[in-house]
Enzyme design. Structure first.
Site, PDB file in Angstrom:
ATOM      1  CG  ASP A   1      -0.003  -0.123   2.664  1.00  0.00           C
ATOM      2  OD1 ASP A   1       1.313   0.183   3.188  1.00  0.00           O
ATOM      3  OD2 ASP A   1      -1.128   0.148   3.336  1.00  0.00           O
ATOM      4  CD  GLU A   2       5.686   1.145   3.104  1.00  0.00           C
ATOM      5  OE1 GLU A   2       5.615   1.715   2.499  1.00  0.00           O
ATOM      6  OE2 GLU A   2       5.079   0.174   3.728  1.00  0.00           O
TER       7      GLU A   2
ATOM      8  CE1 TYR B   1       9.634  -2.630  -0.036  1.00  0.00           C
ATOM      9  CE2 TYR B   1       7.805  -0.824   0.720  1.00  0.00           C
ATOM     10  CZ  TYR B   1       8.391  -2.364   0.052  1.00  0.00           C
ATOM     11  OH  TYR B   1       7.478  -3.243   0.644  1.00  0.00           O
TER      12      TYR B   1
HETATM   13  P1  NAD Z   1      11.744  -9.420   3.329  1.00  0.00           P
HETATM   14  O1  NAD Z   1      12.296  -8.745   2.996  1.00  0.00           O
HETATM   15  O2  NAD Z   1      11.499 -10.368   3.836  1.00  0.00           O
HETATM   16  O3  NAD Z   1      11.896 -11.440   1.897  1.00  0.00           O
HETATM   17  C1  NAD Z   1      12.200 -10.716   0.979  1.00  0.00           C
HETATM   18  C2  NAD Z   1      13.010 -11.958   0.169  1.00  0.00           C
HETATM   19  O4  NAD Z   1      13.645 -11.820  -1.475  1.00  0.00           O
HETATM   20  C3  NAD Z   1      14.153 -12.473   1.339  1.00  0.00           C
HETATM   21  O5  NAD Z   1      13.731 -14.135   1.892  1.00  0.00           O
HETATM   22  C4  NAD Z   1      15.793 -12.353   0.044  1.00  0.00           C
HETATM   23  O6  NAD Z   1      16.662 -13.011   0.273  1.00  0.00           O
HETATM   24  C5  NAD Z   1      14.542 -12.453  -0.947  1.00  0.00           C
HETATM   25  N1  NAD Z   1      14.986 -11.558  -2.089  1.00  0.00           N
HETATM   26  C6  NAD Z   1      15.874  -9.989  -2.071  1.00  0.00           C
HETATM   27  N2  NAD Z   1      16.591 -10.428  -3.729  1.00  0.00           N
HETATM   28  C7  NAD Z   1      16.332 -11.201  -3.795  1.00  0.00           C
HETATM   29  C8  NAD Z   1      16.492 -11.276  -4.855  1.00  0.00           C
HETATM   30  N3  NAD Z   1      17.389  -9.743  -6.769  1.00  0.00           N
HETATM   31  N4  NAD Z   1      16.460 -12.409  -5.684  1.00  0.00           N
HETATM   32  C9  NAD Z   1      15.828 -13.259  -5.103  1.00  0.00           C
HETATM   33  N5  NAD Z   1      15.714 -12.921  -4.043  1.00  0.00           N
HETATM   34  C10 NAD Z   1      15.742 -11.893  -3.470  1.00  0.00           C
HETATM   35  O7  NAD Z   1      10.615  -9.124   2.323  1.00  0.00           O
HETATM   36  P2  NAD Z   1       8.939  -9.802   2.959  1.00  0.00           P
HETATM   37  O8  NAD Z   1       8.023  -8.469   4.034  1.00  0.00           O
HETATM   38  O9  NAD Z   1       8.364 -11.039   3.065  1.00  0.00           O
HETATM   39  O10 NAD Z   1       8.585  -9.181   1.754  1.00  0.00           O
HETATM   40  C11 NAD Z   1       7.425  -9.418   0.758  1.00  0.00           C
HETATM   41  C12 NAD Z   1       6.721  -8.815  -0.886  1.00  0.00           C
HETATM   42  O11 NAD Z   1       5.770  -8.822  -0.015  1.00  0.00           O
HETATM   43  C13 NAD Z   1       7.614  -8.056  -1.183  1.00  0.00           C
HETATM   44  O12 NAD Z   1       7.278  -7.798  -2.392  1.00  0.00           O
HETATM   45  C14 NAD Z   1       7.059  -6.640  -0.442  1.00  0.00           C
HETATM   46  O13 NAD Z   1       7.123  -4.916  -0.852  1.00  0.00           O
HETATM   47  C15 NAD Z   1       6.032  -6.823  -0.037  1.00  0.00           C
HETATM   48  N6  NAD Z   1       4.892  -6.405   0.937  1.00  0.00           N
HETATM   49  C16 NAD Z   1       5.615  -6.832   1.758  1.00  0.00           C
HETATM   50  C17 NAD Z   1       4.804  -6.169   3.177  1.00  0.00           C
HETATM   51  C18 NAD Z   1       4.885  -5.962   4.721  1.00  0.00           C
HETATM   52  O14 NAD Z   1       4.332  -5.777   5.223  1.00  0.00           O
HETATM   53  N7  NAD Z   1       6.068  -7.125   5.064  1.00  0.00           N
HETATM   54  C19 NAD Z   1       3.385  -5.475   3.296  1.00  0.00           C
HETATM   55  C20 NAD Z   1       3.609  -5.646   1.661  1.00  0.00           C
HETATM   56  C21 NAD Z   1       4.126  -5.865   0.590  1.00  0.00           C
END
Ligand code: NAD
Length: 369
Positions: A140-141, A164
């Site tokens: 949502d950001e 981000y």
């Molecule tokens: P996280 O940071 O916990 O995990 C990200 C994962 O991606 C890690 O395992 C990392 O090793 C891997 N990664 C990073 N760069 C990479 C690359 N170049 N190639 C392959 N793997 C790579 O993140 P999260 O909180 O699990 O978020 C996952 C997705 O959900 C993201 O796209 C984030 O924008 C989205 N999201 C997260 C939230 C939240 O609150 N956490 C909310 C909405 C959307």
């Protein structure tokens, strides 16, 4: 849930917070083969998948979504039915200190993944082509901050404010362009703040739990009045699975829990939940410092630069069209989460080791732009 026998689901970023929770859900609710592709950055750790490593339906591939050569050979070896893109750099504070990896992974990486996936999709035929989906998980950001008392819907204009959010917004636009221009059957989900097991302890809720256990200050940015819409990670994962199974290509779905709370309210709730499992008066670290209650650890600190004031999601579309609704309310979700961190302090130590010491990030002190 529909069971697709022997079909393969690729989960990029599957060793991260949402990825490992989604992997667990997909193994339980489908019969698909799961292939986790992850670069294992500081935020991704195979120990988050430890309990699943004996499962014959789960495979792991070390790989970078921004690496064209890797993706090329990857698609020569695997024929996925669905690709779920969760790989990303995700911590706003880190994006303030250094936007570069955010542009590389979130923007260029998503583009490389789309490019390779399109090439793969073009040569598919018949049922597998019909079934193929590319689901890109976003946030949502991308909508920026709310000014009036309304909510973000799928038609709200993007107005990202942090590096981000800008990198995610750019990636979302590229996914949209691949659908409009090349007909790649892609779907985008935009979700609010997730919390739950296996979240790296730099994020608010795990940071507060772990610092409270250790009787360390509980940092609250600014005056603690910034509002986020909180959703338990399992509920988000169920929304993603539904969108893969029933969502329409070319559509966006907003996912949110209708749990708008200030950061201060969240910290207070975490403190009272921890008090139930580990009363402050029985916590050796608290006793040693002579601090009577977890709430007395609260400390207001310098605000995050460009800190968005308010996010709130209107999730009517996914509720009405796909029948999604969250199972956990905030009290239940926070209780489960605090309990999990209390019982899994070893996991926290492992993922933090040589990486992060719960220090303050994102104050532009070590700017690498
Ligand atoms: P996280 O940071 O916990 O995990 C990200 C994962 O991606 C890690 O395992 C990392 O090793 C891997 N990664 C990073 N760069 C990479 C690359 N170049 N190639 C392959 N793997 C790579 O993140 P999260 O909180 O699990 O978020 C996952 C997705 O959900 C993201 O796209 C984030 O924008 C989205 N999201 C997260 C939230 C939240 O609150 N956490 C909310 C909405 C959307």
């Amino acid at each position: 849930y529909q069971n697709l026998l022997m079909d393969t689901l690729v989960i990029t970023g599957g060793a991260g917070f949402i990825g490992c929770n989604f992997t667990r859900l997909a193994l339980a609710k489908t019969k698909m083969q799961i292939l986790v592709v992850d670069k294992l950055t500081y935020a991704g750790n195979l120990c988050s998948l430890d309990d699943l490593c004996e499962n014959p339906r789960l495979q792991f591939q070390d790989g970078d979504i921004a690496d064209r050569g890797f993706l090329q050979s990857f698609y020569q070896n695997f024929q996925p039915t669905w690709v779920l893109n969760l790989a990303a750099e995700t911590h706003v504070d880190r994006s303030i200190d250094d936007p570069s990896p955010f542009v590389t992974t979130n923007l260029l990486g998503t583009f490389e993944l789309l490019r390779a996936t399109q090439k793969y999709y073009n040569q598919l035929k018949g049922d597998i082509k019909q079934q193929f989906r590319f689901l890109h998980v976003s946030t949502d950001e991308v909508y920026g901050t709310l000014f009036a008392d309304n909510k973000f819907s799928e038609t709200t204009a993007y107005a990202p404010n942090s590096p981000y959010a800008a990198s995610k917004a750019g990636a979302d636009h590229m996914v949209r362009a691949y659908y409009k221009t090349y007909k790649l059957p892609s779907i985008i989900t935009n979700c609010s703040n997730n919390y739950g097991p296996y979240q790296f302890p730099e994020k608010l809720i795990p940071l507060i739990v772990m610092n409270a256990i250790d009787a360390k200050p509980l940092p609250i940015y600014g005056d603690g009045s910034n509002i986020r819409d909180w959703l338990y990670v399992e509920d988000h994962c169920k929304g993603i699975l539904l969108a893969l199974q029933q969502g329409l290509p070319g559509e966006n779905y907003n996912i949110g829990g209708k749990n708008e709370k200030t950061n201060l309210e969240i910290v207070n709730q975490v403190c009272s939940s921890l008090e139930e499992f580990l009363p402050a008066r029985k916590n050796p670290a608290m006793c040693k410092k002579g601090i009577p209650s977890y709430t007395s650890l609260k400390t207001l600190v310098t605000d995050r630069p460009g800190h968005d004031k308010h996010y709130a999601i209107d999730s009517t579309k996914i509720r009405q069209q796909l029948g999604w609704k969250p199972q956990y309310n905030l009290t239940q979700g926070i209780t489960k989460t605090v309990h999990w961190y209390y019982n899994n302090q070893e996991w926290c130590r492992k993922v933090q080791k040589n990486n992060y010491d719960r220090e303050r990030l994102g104050l532009k002190k070590d700017l690498k732009i």
